[in-house]
Design a protein around this motif. Structure first.
Motif, PDB file in Angstrom:
ATOM      1  N   ARG A 110       0.831  -1.207   0.000  1.00  0.00           N
ATOM      2  CA  ARG A 110       0.000   0.000   0.000  1.00  0.00           C
ATOM      3  C   ARG A 110       0.866   1.259   0.000  1.00  0.00           C
ATOM      4  O   ARG A 110       0.646   2.169  -0.789  1.00  0.00           O
ATOM      5  CB  ARG A 110      -0.936  -0.015   1.202  1.00  0.00           C
ATOM      6  N   THR A 111       1.859   1.313   0.859  1.00  0.00           N
ATOM      7  CA  THR A 111       2.712   2.501   0.930  1.00  0.00           C
ATOM      8  C   THR A 111       3.568   2.641  -0.320  1.00  0.00           C
ATOM      9  O   THR A 111       3.794   3.746  -0.798  1.00  0.00           O
ATOM     10  CB  THR A 111       3.615   2.471   2.186  1.00  0.00           C
ATOM     11  N   ALA A 112       4.028   1.512  -0.842  1.00  0.00           N
ATOM     12  CA  ALA A 112       4.834   1.565  -2.065  1.00  0.00           C
ATOM     13  C   ALA A 112       3.981   2.054  -3.231  1.00  0.00           C
ATOM     14  O   ALA A 112       4.443   2.871  -4.043  1.00  0.00           O
ATOM     15  CB  ALA A 112       5.423   0.195  -2.376  1.00  0.00           C
ATOM     16  N   SER A 113       2.748   1.592  -3.315  1.00  0.00           N
ATOM     17  CA  SER A 113       1.860   2.033  -4.388  1.00  0.00           C
ATOM     18  C   SER A 113       1.587   3.527  -4.291  1.00  0.00           C
ATOM     19  O   SER A 113       1.601   4.235  -5.301  1.00  0.00           O
ATOM     20  CB  SER A 113       0.537   1.272  -4.331  1.00  0.00           C
ATOM     21  N   ALA A 114       1.362   4.016  -3.089  1.00  0.00           N
ATOM     22  CA  ALA A 114       1.112   5.447  -2.902  1.00  0.00           C
ATOM     23  C   ALA A 114       2.348   6.264  -3.270  1.00  0.00           C
ATOM     24  O   ALA A 114       2.245   7.297  -3.940  1.00  0.00           O
ATOM     25  CB  ALA A 114       0.712   5.723  -1.457  1.00  0.00           C
ATOM     26  N   ILE A 116       4.791   5.381  -5.333  1.00  0.00           N
ATOM     27  CA  ILE A 116       4.986   5.292  -6.783  1.00  0.00           C
ATOM     28  C   ILE A 116       4.000   6.197  -7.512  1.00  0.00           C
ATOM     29  O   ILE A 116       4.357   6.870  -8.477  1.00  0.00           O
ATOM     30  CB  ILE A 116       4.866   3.824  -7.256  1.00  0.00           C
ATOM     31  N   ALA A 117       2.749   6.230  -7.044  1.00  0.00           N
ATOM     32  CA  ALA A 117       1.745   7.101  -7.665  1.00  0.00           C
ATOM     33  C   ALA A 117       2.148   8.566  -7.530  1.00  0.00           C
ATOM     34  O   ALA A 117       2.018   9.344  -8.484  1.00  0.00           O
ATOM     35  CB  ALA A 117       0.377   6.869  -7.025  1.00  0.00           C
ATOM     36  N   ARG A 118       2.642   8.957  -6.344  1.00  0.00           N
ATOM     37  CA  ARG A 118       3.100  10.333  -6.130  1.00  0.00           C
ATOM     38  C   ARG A 118       4.266  10.670  -7.058  1.00  0.00           C
ATOM     39  O   ARG A 118       4.297  11.719  -7.681  1.00  0.00           O
ATOM     40  CB  ARG A 118       3.546  10.507  -4.672  1.00  0.00           C
ATOM     41  N   GLU A 119       5.234   9.747  -7.140  1.00  0.00           N
ATOM     42  CA  GLU A 119       6.393   9.975  -7.996  1.00  0.00           C
ATOM     43  C   GLU A 119       5.974  10.053  -9.462  1.00  0.00           C
ATOM     44  O   GLU A 119       6.498  10.879 -10.209  1.00  0.00           O
ATOM     45  CB  GLU A 119       7.429   8.874  -7.792  1.00  0.00           C
ATOM     46  N   THR A 120       5.036   9.213  -9.870  1.00  0.00           N
ATOM     47  CA  THR A 120       4.554   9.225 -11.242  1.00  0.00           C
ATOM     48  C   THR A 120       3.878  10.563 -11.550  1.00  0.00           C
ATOM     49  O   THR A 120       4.097  11.148 -12.617  1.00  0.00           O
ATOM     50  CB  THR A 120       3.575   8.059 -11.479  1.00  0.00           C
ATOM     51  N   LYS A 121       3.069  11.050 -10.621  1.00  0.00           N
ATOM     52  CA  LYS A 121       2.391  12.326 -10.806  1.00  0.00           C
ATOM     53  C   LYS A 121       3.415  13.450 -10.915  1.00  0.00           C
ATOM     54  O   LYS A 121       3.304  14.316 -11.806  1.00  0.00           O
ATOM     55  CB  LYS A 121       1.438  12.581  -9.629  1.00  0.00           C
ATOM     56  N   ASP A 122       4.413  13.439 -10.050  1.00  0.00           N
ATOM     57  CA  ASP A 122       5.467  14.455 -10.106  1.00  0.00           C
ATOM     58  C   ASP A 122       6.242  14.370 -11.415  1.00  0.00           C
ATOM     59  O   ASP A 122       6.573  15.400 -12.016  1.00  0.00           O
ATOM     60  CB  ASP A 122       6.431  14.301  -8.921  1.00  0.00           C
ATOM     61  N   ASP A 123       6.507  13.153 -11.867  1.00  0.00           N
ATOM     62  CA  ASP A 123       7.216  12.971 -13.139  1.00  0.00           C
ATOM     63  C   ASP A 123       6.395  13.500 -14.307  1.00  0.00           C
ATOM     64  O   ASP A 123       6.935  14.132 -15.227  1.00  0.00           O
ATOM     65  CB  ASP A 123       7.555  11.493 -13.365  1.00  0.00           C
ATOM     66  N   ARG A 124       5.083  13.238 -14.289  1.00  0.00           N
ATOM     67  CA  ARG A 124       4.220  13.757 -15.367  1.00  0.00           C
ATOM     68  C   ARG A 124       4.236  15.277 -15.410  1.00  0.00           C
ATOM     69  O   ARG A 124       4.298  15.878 -16.485  1.00  0.00           O
ATOM     70  CB  ARG A 124       2.787  13.259 -15.172  1.00  0.00           C
ATOM     71  N   LYS A 125       4.154  15.915 -14.218  1.00  0.00           N
ATOM     72  CA  LYS A 125       4.201  17.381 -14.157  1.00  0.00           C
ATOM     73  C   LYS A 125       5.517  17.897 -14.718  1.00  0.00           C
ATOM     74  O   LYS A 125       5.552  18.859 -15.487  1.00  0.00           O
ATOM     75  CB  LYS A 125       4.035  17.871 -12.716  1.00  0.00           C
TER      76      LYS A 125
END
Length: 166
Positions: A110-114, A116-125
């Motif tokens: 759960r924490t890893a998924s969260a 990774i999702a945060r990092e992915t969002k930051d990478d997209r920005k």
């Protein structure tokens, strides 16, 4: 050579903390091959007994050993926990740390998924910002190239402007 269950149990007890005698030394002391001792330890561990590796220190314990210690100590009161820890050669604080690590291990997904999702969002920005900057620079470069071409054409038609070199 067949060994009696009592002898086997006595030798296995020497592998337990606080003694935690390494297999090489135990093999010499007992006159039993190291391979036999390793096999006995593996069999006992498969049955759920807490038998750390040959290293006498807690750092030599596997995660399975630590989990077994946490499970064994879970139902003990403070006095029983102190006695248990003395017999095993560990501290109650270590049990608490291992318990917390076990609890957090199940939340890893759960924490890893969260994360990774945060990092992915930051990478997209970041990618979007870089793409905007690249488009702006390409546009500026195209405009500069067009101005140079127009300047050359104007110079070819009307001649160089005042103060310009040919």
């Amino acid at each position: 050579m067949a060994y009696s269950p009592e002898r086997k149990a006595a030798v296995l007890a020497k592998m337990l903390p606080p003694n935690s005698i390494p297999l090489n030394r135990l093999s010499v002391e007992e006159g039993i091959s190291r391979a036999t001792l390793a096999k006995w330890r593996a069999e006992a561990r498969a049955k759920g007994k807490l038998l750390p590796e040959a290293d006498a220190h807690v750092e030599g314990w596997t995660s399975g050993d630590k989990l077994a210690a946490v499970i064994e100590a879970a139902a003990l009161n403070e006095a029983e926990l102190g006695d248990y820890c003395r017999r095993r050669g560990i501290f109650p604080e270590q049990i608490a740390i291992w318990r917390e690590a076990c609890e957090q291990a199940n939340d890893w997904d759960r924490t890893a998924s969260a994360r990774i999702a945060r990092e992915t969002k930051d990478d997209r920005k970041r990618i979007k910002a870089l793409e905007r900057e690249l488009a702006r620079k390409e546009k500026a470069l195209a405009e500069a190239a067009a101005l140079l071409v127009l300047r050359k054409r104007a110079a070819a038609i009307w001649g160089p402007a005042d103060g310009e070199d040919e």
